[in-house]
Structures are given as C-alpha cells and as structure tokens.
Design an enzyme around this catalytic site. Structure first.
Site, PDB file in Angstrom:
ATOM      1  N   GLU A 113      31.205  16.830  64.268  1.00  0.00           N
ATOM      2  CA  GLU A 113      30.068  16.330  65.274  1.00  0.00           C
ATOM      3  C   GLU A 113      30.893  15.473  65.874  1.00  0.00           C
ATOM      4  O   GLU A 113      32.019  14.835  65.256  1.00  0.00           O
ATOM      5  CB  GLU A 113      29.199  16.023  63.705  1.00  0.00           C
ATOM      6  CG  GLU A 113      29.072  16.781  63.449  1.00  0.00           C
ATOM      7  CD  GLU A 113      27.475  16.417  61.695  1.00  0.00           C
ATOM      8  OE1 GLU A 113      26.626  17.377  61.693  1.00  0.00           O
ATOM      9  OE2 GLU A 113      27.943  15.284  61.292  1.00  0.00           O
ATOM     10  N   CYS A 126      31.522   8.779  69.898  1.00  0.00           N
ATOM     11  CA  CYS A 126      33.276   8.465  69.025  1.00  0.00           C
ATOM     12  C   CYS A 126      33.244  10.583  68.186  1.00  0.00           C
ATOM     13  O   CYS A 126      32.500  11.001  68.120  1.00  0.00           O
ATOM     14  CB  CYS A 126      31.728   8.024  67.978  1.00  0.00           C
ATOM     15  SG  CYS A 126      32.722   7.947  65.571  1.00  0.00           S
ATOM     16  N   CYS A 133      37.931  16.372  55.403  1.00  0.00           N
ATOM     17  CA  CYS A 133      38.931  14.815  54.797  1.00  0.00           C
ATOM     18  C   CYS A 133      40.277  14.444  53.373  1.00  0.00           C
ATOM     19  O   CYS A 133      38.644  14.945  52.893  1.00  0.00           O
ATOM     20  CB  CYS A 133      38.201  13.272  55.412  1.00  0.00           C
ATOM     21  SG  CYS A 133      39.756  12.084  55.590  1.00  0.00           S
ATOM     22  N   CYS A 137      37.304   8.650  50.477  1.00  0.00           N
ATOM     23  CA  CYS A 137      37.560   7.644  50.231  1.00  0.00           C
ATOM     24  C   CYS A 137      35.727   7.361  49.757  1.00  0.00           C
ATOM     25  O   CYS A 137      34.752   8.475  49.972  1.00  0.00           O
ATOM     26  CB  CYS A 137      36.662   6.881  51.048  1.00  0.00           C
ATOM     27  SG  CYS A 137      38.509   6.661  51.891  1.00  0.00           S
ATOM     28  N   CYS A 140      31.713   7.611  52.013  1.00  0.00           N
ATOM     29  CA  CYS A 140      32.152   8.171  52.899  1.00  0.00           C
ATOM     30  C   CYS A 140      31.625  10.161  52.774  1.00  0.00           C
ATOM     31  O   CYS A 140      32.483  10.927  52.269  1.00  0.00           O
ATOM     32  CB  CYS A 140      33.733   8.474  53.906  1.00  0.00           C
ATOM     33  SG  CYS A 140      33.966   9.368  55.277  1.00  0.00           S
ATOM     34  N   GLU A 183      40.993  11.882  59.494  1.00  0.00           N
ATOM     35  CA  GLU A 183      42.286  10.932  59.379  1.00  0.00           C
ATOM     36  C   GLU A 183      42.656  11.513  60.693  1.00  0.00           C
ATOM     37  O   GLU A 183      43.640  12.502  60.879  1.00  0.00           O
ATOM     38  CB  GLU A 183      42.544  10.288  58.180  1.00  0.00           C
ATOM     39  CG  GLU A 183      43.809   9.648  58.365  1.00  0.00           C
ATOM     40  CD  GLU A 183      43.493   8.498  58.619  1.00  0.00           C
ATOM     41  OE1 GLU A 183      42.565   7.863  58.247  1.00  0.00           O
ATOM     42  OE2 GLU A 183      44.706   8.011  59.681  1.00  0.00           O
ATOM     43  N   SER A 237      41.016   1.029  58.452  1.00  0.00           N
ATOM     44  CA  SER A 237      39.254   0.523  57.084  1.00  0.00           C
ATOM     45  C   SER A 237      40.248  -0.510  56.499  1.00  0.00           C
ATOM     46  O   SER A 237      41.184  -0.191  55.350  1.00  0.00           O
ATOM     47  CB  SER A 237      39.555   1.259  57.081  1.00  0.00           C
ATOM     48  OG  SER A 237      38.677   2.400  58.227  1.00  0.00           O
ATOM     49  N   ASN A 313      26.078   2.628  55.014  1.00  0.00           N
ATOM     50  CA  ASN A 313      24.829   3.410  55.920  1.00  0.00           C
ATOM     51  C   ASN A 313      24.886   4.724  54.536  1.00  0.00           C
ATOM     52  O   ASN A 313      26.521   4.837  53.962  1.00  0.00           O
ATOM     53  CB  ASN A 313      25.814   3.587  57.266  1.00  0.00           C
ATOM     54  CG  ASN A 313      25.691   3.361  58.154  1.00  0.00           C
ATOM     55  OD1 ASN A 313      24.718   2.285  58.611  1.00  0.00           O
ATOM     56  ND2 ASN A 313      27.140   3.213  58.732  1.00  0.00           N
ATOM     57  N   CYS A 356      28.430   5.419  61.419  1.00  0.00           N
ATOM     58  CA  CYS A 356      29.741   5.271  60.640  1.00  0.00           C
ATOM     59  C   CYS A 356      29.608   6.300  59.385  1.00  0.00           C
ATOM     60  O   CYS A 356      28.864   5.870  58.545  1.00  0.00           O
ATOM     61  CB  CYS A 356      30.535   4.004  60.506  1.00  0.00           C
ATOM     62  SG  CYS A 356      30.731   3.473  62.076  1.00  0.00           S
TER      63      CYS A 356
HETATM   64  N1  SAH Z   1      39.531   8.292  59.019  1.00  0.00           N
HETATM   65  C1  SAH Z   1      39.336   7.408  59.756  1.00  0.00           C
HETATM   66  C2  SAH Z   1      38.576   7.421  61.135  1.00  0.00           C
HETATM   67  C3  SAH Z   1      37.099   7.812  60.799  1.00  0.00           C
HETATM   68  S1  SAH Z   1      35.647   6.995  59.389  1.00  0.00           S
HETATM   69  C4  SAH Z   1      38.710   5.821  58.467  1.00  0.00           C
HETATM   70  O1  SAH Z   1      38.549   6.342  57.810  1.00  0.00           O
HETATM   71  O2  SAH Z   1      39.149   4.750  59.101  1.00  0.00           O
HETATM   72  C5  SAH Z   1      35.335   5.050  60.584  1.00  0.00           C
HETATM   73  C6  SAH Z   1      34.857   4.221  59.998  1.00  0.00           C
HETATM   74  O3  SAH Z   1      33.656   4.789  59.159  1.00  0.00           O
HETATM   75  C7  SAH Z   1      35.699   4.202  59.038  1.00  0.00           C
HETATM   76  O4  SAH Z   1      36.255   2.397  59.253  1.00  0.00           O
HETATM   77  C8  SAH Z   1      35.325   3.996  57.694  1.00  0.00           C
HETATM   78  O5  SAH Z   1      35.838   3.932  56.727  1.00  0.00           O
HETATM   79  C9  SAH Z   1      33.820   3.709  57.499  1.00  0.00           C
HETATM   80  N2  SAH Z   1      32.831   4.574  56.992  1.00  0.00           N
HETATM   81  C10 SAH Z   1      32.887   5.466  56.671  1.00  0.00           C
HETATM   82  N3  SAH Z   1      31.804   5.714  55.468  1.00  0.00           N
HETATM   83  C11 SAH Z   1      30.764   4.579  55.942  1.00  0.00           C
HETATM   84  C12 SAH Z   1      29.774   4.399  55.085  1.00  0.00           C
HETATM   85  N4  SAH Z   1      29.091   5.282  54.474  1.00  0.00           N
HETATM   86  N5  SAH Z   1      29.377   3.558  55.662  1.00  0.00           N
HETATM   87  C13 SAH Z   1      29.018   3.027  57.261  1.00  0.00           C
HETATM   88  N6  SAH Z   1      31.221   2.619  57.323  1.00  0.00           N
HETATM   89  C14 SAH Z   1      31.331   3.952  56.733  1.00  0.00           C
HETATM   90 FE1  SF4 Z   2      38.802  10.350  55.924  1.00  0.00          FE
HETATM   91 FE2  SF4 Z   2      37.926   8.182  57.158  1.00  0.00          FE
HETATM   92 FE3  SF4 Z   2      36.340   9.025  55.879  1.00  0.00          FE
HETATM   93 FE4  SF4 Z   2      38.134   7.884  53.957  1.00  0.00          FE
HETATM   94  S1  SF4 Z   2      36.855   6.854  55.118  1.00  0.00           S
HETATM   95  S2  SF4 Z   2      37.895   9.544  53.918  1.00  0.00           S
HETATM   96  S3  SF4 Z   2      39.664   8.767  55.085  1.00  0.00           S
HETATM   97  S4  SF4 Z   2      37.063  10.091  56.992  1.00  0.00           S
END
Ligand code: SAH
Ligand code: SF4
Length: 368
Positions: A113, A126, A133, A137, A140, A183, A237, A313, A356
């Site tokens: 996406e 974006c 991934c 985390c 996410c 990532e 992050s 979120n 995000c």
């Molecule tokens: N893998 C990279 C980039 C993709 S995620 C990273 O982790 O930075 C982009 C951003 O969205 C990151 O800062 C991530 O931590 C954040 N993110 C992930 N899940 C989220 C959520 N449920 N609510 C708000 N931000 C979130």
């Molecule tokens: Fe992967 Fe970024 Fe999501 Fe962490 S926040 S699981 S590194 S996409």
C-alpha cells in the site's frame, strides 16, 4: 538478451510466477542504464535519455506516447518492456480526497500500500519498502504480517510515479516519506537506488531535502547512509527513551540498544549537517507520563532534532490505547521549551486505515 540490471526486478523470492507478465519494467532504470540498453538493442544511446525524459520528466507510462522515438523502436519496446509492473487492486479515499490509500498488487504475489496525503499546499507520498516486516514492533499492523520480501527499486519508484500522476495540474512539488510498509534500511540497496533515481535531476528531480527515510533504528545502516554521503532526511522511530521500555515495544532494541542507536544518529547529524526527526508514538500509561518526557529530553539533549509525537492509531484489539488529548498536550508542553522543535502529528486517513502503522495489505488476494 537479458537487460536486468542491479536495480531491476531482483526478487528475493525467485522469478515471477509463470503466466505473469513476461516483459520487464523499465521504470527504475536511470538514464545511463537506459542508454546502455538502447545500445544493446542496436539503437542510438541517446534514445535512452529520451525514454528517461518521457518517464521521469513527463510521467508518460506508454511507449506509444513517446512520440520522438521512431515508430519501429516504439513497437520493439512495447513488445519487450513495460513502464511499471504494479497493478492497482483497490483504493480507499477520504470524502475530501485529501488522503488516498492505494493497494498495488505485486507481480509475483502480495499487495503493498501507498498513501497520497495532502493539505491545501503540501503533497506527500508515503511509500512502502517491503511487503510485510520482520521487526515485529508491537503496535504496528505491518509488523503483524511478519517477514515478506524486499521491494525492488523499480517497484518503489513506481509507487511515486503512480501517485505523482494524481497531483493537481501545475503542482510540481511533493514530498516522499519512506513510512509505508516495511523497514527501508533493511532493504538498503533497493531503497537507496530508488531514492537516488527519484532525486536525480535526470530522474524525478525531487530534492533530497524533500525525501525522508524512517527507520526502526538500524544503527549500522544509519552510519552507512551518512558515510556514503546521502542527503536524504532521517527519521528515527524512538517511541521510548529507556532500553527496558523500548525493548518491550520494539524487539529490535535488543540488537541495537539506545546508546548505540544514538551514537549512530549523532554521527549522521555530524556528517550530513541535517537535523534528525525522532518519531514517538504516544501510548496511554505506557510512555506518555511527564517522567517519560523528561527521559526523552535527556536522551536527545544537544542534538539538533525535531520530535514528532504520533498519538497511537489503533490497529485492532490489543493492549494499547491512544492517550486522551490532555495527556498528549501535557507531554508536548513539557517538551516544547526543552527541545528544538516538537510537532504533534494527527495522522491523516485514520478512517480509511491509511494512518501511520495501519498499512497491512488488507486487500491481499486469497492464496492459491
Ligand atoms: N519501518 C519504519 C518505517 C515504517 S513505519 C519505521 O519503523 O520507522 C512509519 C512510522 O509509523 C514509524 O514511526 C512507526 O513506528 C509508526 N507506527 C507504526 N505503528 C503505528 C501505530 N499503530 N500508530 C502510530 N504510529 C505507528
Ligand atoms: Fe516494521 Fe516499522 Fe512496523 Fe516496526 S514500525 S514493524 S519496523 S514497519
């Protein structure tokens, strides 16, 4: 002849499945590579520059429309190549169309996406760097998918190429953020090849300062970015300012703990002269107290940085909650006089699952 280059269609999962598009996509090849390709086809090399100009300069997606190429060359290209390999599978848009989430089907399998985000004056795309991934985390949605494959440079460039065609007429400026699925620094070579082409004046000509790479915190790759002289913006992050808390939210912290991560970030700032952005998701009761804010201030002390607070979120059932607005404000208020810059990012597109952390390829085709 095989024209696959370093930057083209190198799937980690092996070749495309039989029955799929056999032609190769030229998107993702820079002008020099296209010149070589033309030479190999017995054409004048400068035809390669013309093709680059049509694709990257003007956003043309069919060879037939490249009217300064001889008709015979256009039909040869048509037979053997394509401009892009992604198929739009579905999209969701907010009623005002300011946010659009587009699901693209990959040539082999899976869906990634991309999100088109806009305000009255600012346009941001974006993009995804991987399908799934591996970092897991806890907060996410992409992390819940588990490891997928790296996208090729061609597939990354194509996302921007396609979203760019949706800009309003006359709008030339836009920003790229590598904050979609995956990532980016784990898929280092393809991401850098894609961003280099996007920022090349002979490519899509997006200034490097309008391109941001967001990383979970792969310290060695941050150092590599700096040492190779790349000028893209860096967003890290963070989400927690002590190791115990961060390791619980982000398992990667056990591999690259805060001290090592912050050393790498400082190196990046020193080498590039660019301010770094720290992303910090606010999770109620978990990392949103004043004590947490004070720890964060100590962690980033002396660094030219911006702290981007992202109220969590929701991604479905789980233990995390978005803090109440008063708690968000209290956290931001504590930071404001103590760090160089603070923003609170209320992500666009929550209602269409485009905010995000919400990207997870809901539109996956059924297996088989
Ligand atoms: N893998 C990279 C980039 C993709 S995620 C990273 O982790 O930075 C982009 C951003 O969205 C990151 O800062 C991530 O931590 C954040 N993110 C992930 N899940 C989220 C959520 N449920 N609510 C708000 N931000 C979130
Ligand atoms: Fe992967 Fe970024 Fe999501 Fe962490 S926040 S699981 S590194 S996409």
């Amino acid at each position: 002849m095989n024209v696959k280059s370093e930057t083209l269609a190198r799937s980690k999962n092996g070749p495309a499945l039989p029955g799929r598009e056999p032609r190769e996509s030229l998107l993702g090849l820079g002008a020099p590579e296209l010149e070589k390709l033309m030479y190999a086809l017995g054409e004048k090399p400068y035809r390669g520059r013309q093709i680059a100009e049509w694709m990257y300069g003007r956003g043309v997606a069919t060879f037939a429309a490249m009217t300064n190429l001889p008709a015979t060359l256009r039909s040869t290209l048509e037979e053997r190549f394509t401009v892009g390999s992604l198929r739009e599978r579905s999209r969701r848009e907010t009623p005002d169309r300011r946010t659009r989430k587009v699901a693209y089907e990959l040539p082999d399998r899976g869906v990634v996406e991309s999100v088109f985000m806009s305000t009255a004056t600012r346009f941001t795309f974006c993009l995804s760097s991987q399908h799934g991934c591996a970092f897991g985390c806890r907060f996410c949605a992409t992390g819940r998918m588990g490891r997928g494959r790296h996208l090729t440079a061609s597939e990354i460039v194509e996302q921007a190429f396609r979203l760019r065609s949706e800009l309003p007429p006359g709008q030339a400026e836009y920003n790229i953020v590598m904050m979609g699925m995956g990532e980016p620094l784990e898929n280092y070579d393809e991401v850098i090849a894609a961003l280099t082409l996007m920022s090349d004046p002979a490519g899509m000509a997006v200034p490097a300062k309008r391109i941001t790479i967001s990383t979970v915190g792969l310290a060695p790759q941050i150092v590599r970015l700096a040492d190779q002289g790349h000028r893209f913006r860096l967003a890290v992050s963070l989400h927690a300012a002590d190791d115990a808390q961060r390791s619980k939210l982000m398992p990667v912290n056990r591999r690259f703990p805060l001290e090592q991560l912050m050393r790498a970030v400082r190196h990046h700032v020193d080498r590039t002269g660019r301010r770094v952005t720290f992303e910090y998701i606010l999770l109620e009761e978990l990392n949103d107290t004043v004590a947490d804010a004070a720890r964060l201030v100590r962690l980033v002390a002396q660094l030219p940085c911006k702290i981007n607070l992202i109220p969590y979120n929701p991604i479905g059932p789980g233990k995390f909650k978005r803090p109440a607005p008063e708690r968000i404000e209290r956290f931001a208020d504590y930071l404001r006089p103590r760090v160089p810059a603070v923003t609170v990012r209320y992500s666009q597109g929550v209602e269409i699952g485009a905010a995000c952390g919400q990207l997870a390829g809901e539109e996956e085709p059924a297996p088989g």
